[in-house]
Design a protein around this motif. Structure first.
Motif: not given
Length: 286
Positions: A125-126, A136-141, A143-146, A153-155
């Motif tokens: 999920n890069r 990019v990785h979300d700062g709080k949980e 999750m990968m975010r576009c 995108i969650f596990p």
């Protein structure tokens, strides 16, 4: 089972942090994990203090060399996100995580399987599946975010049923077709879109051995990270004729075994083996 830790618990809540030298590092290469095995099969994973001196180019995939995974039994675990390569002094070697089921190091095996599940999710999920931009990785949980289209995108966790099919004092055990794993196990399969877990039990039994079931009852669940699964265990009873019609594409064999003559024993690791033991002891849910 594998997730039953000797003490403490797995804290899988995500938070951003950098590893200290004593943090445990999970280095993955394909399906292999870097570890040290003692003579008694006790397993040890390297620390960041050890890995950082000989690790390869982490910028192959991510801007940071490690990513926080979880805390287990008061130890912080991180994923190495690059190509670690081989340890120079050969103290640590790569071994296939799918076959590491030593009871002595059950906690380490659980950590490796869980980390492998998380690592594979990060790896695939890069980039955004909707627009193709780098995520990019979300700062709080976790999750990968576009940053372009906002896709979140969650596990990914794949639910599967493990099925203890009973017929009085008999339990059906099977072996897989076309796989390296040749030991006896229970019928199993993934839950399909739009069906309940109980419906999946009935469908999988019909598909694999051509039998009908009744009295489907829940037993227990287990995370099985090496396959990205959540295994959900059910017992059920045969409904009607007991003639097996084997799906030879899926199974090499499927047989009824008496409660007092089961060929598979509990290994303290898998939900499947625990369910077999429970039936052998007559303690399965009614």
């Amino acid at each position: 089972m594998l997730q039953d830790l000797d003490f403490g618990y797995l804290d899988n809540q995500y938070h951003y942090e950098q590893p200290t030298d004593d943090a445990v590092i999970v280095c993955i290469r394909g399906k292999d994990t870097l570890l040290h095995r003692d003579a008694d099969d006790t397993l040890t994973l390297p620390t960041w203090g050890q890995v950082k001196h000989w690790c390869g180019d982490w910028q192959t995939w991510f801007e940071e060399p490690t990513r926080y995974a979880f805390t287990m039994q008061e130890k912080h675990y991180f994923l190495f996100m690059g190509k670690a390569g081989d340890c120079p002094d050969a103290y640590f070697t790569y071994e296939n995580a799918t076959v590491l089921r030593q009871v002595i190091s059950k906690n380490v095996c659980f950590a490796m399987m869980t980390a492998w599940h998380l690592y594979q999710w990060y790896r695939v999920n890069r980039f955004c599946g909707a627009c193709g931009e780098k995520t990019v990785h979300d700062g709080k949980e976790r999750m990968m975010r576009c940053p372009s289209c906002g896709n979140m995108i969650f596990p990914r966790i794949a639910p599967a049923v493990i099925i203890g099919l009973t017929h009085g004092d008999k339990l059906m055990l099977s072996t897989y077709a076309g796989r390296e794993y040749k030991r006896y196990g229970l019928l199993a399969g993934f839950i399909e879109i739009g069906e309940t877990a109980e419906e999946a039990v009935a469908r999988e039994v019909m598909e694999e051995v051509g039998l009908r079931v009744k009295n489907v009852r829940y037993y227990k669940s287990q995370p099985w990270g090496v396959a990205g699964n959540l295994s959900i265990g059910y017992f059920c009873d045969l409904d009607g004729d007991d003639t097996v019609r084997l799906d030879e594409n899926e199974l090499a064999s499927a047989e009824w075994f008496d409660r007092n003559d089961l060929p598979a024993k509990d290994d303290g690791i898998s939900l499947t083996r625990e369910m077999i033991r429970i039936f052998g002891e007559g303690k399965e849910p009614k």
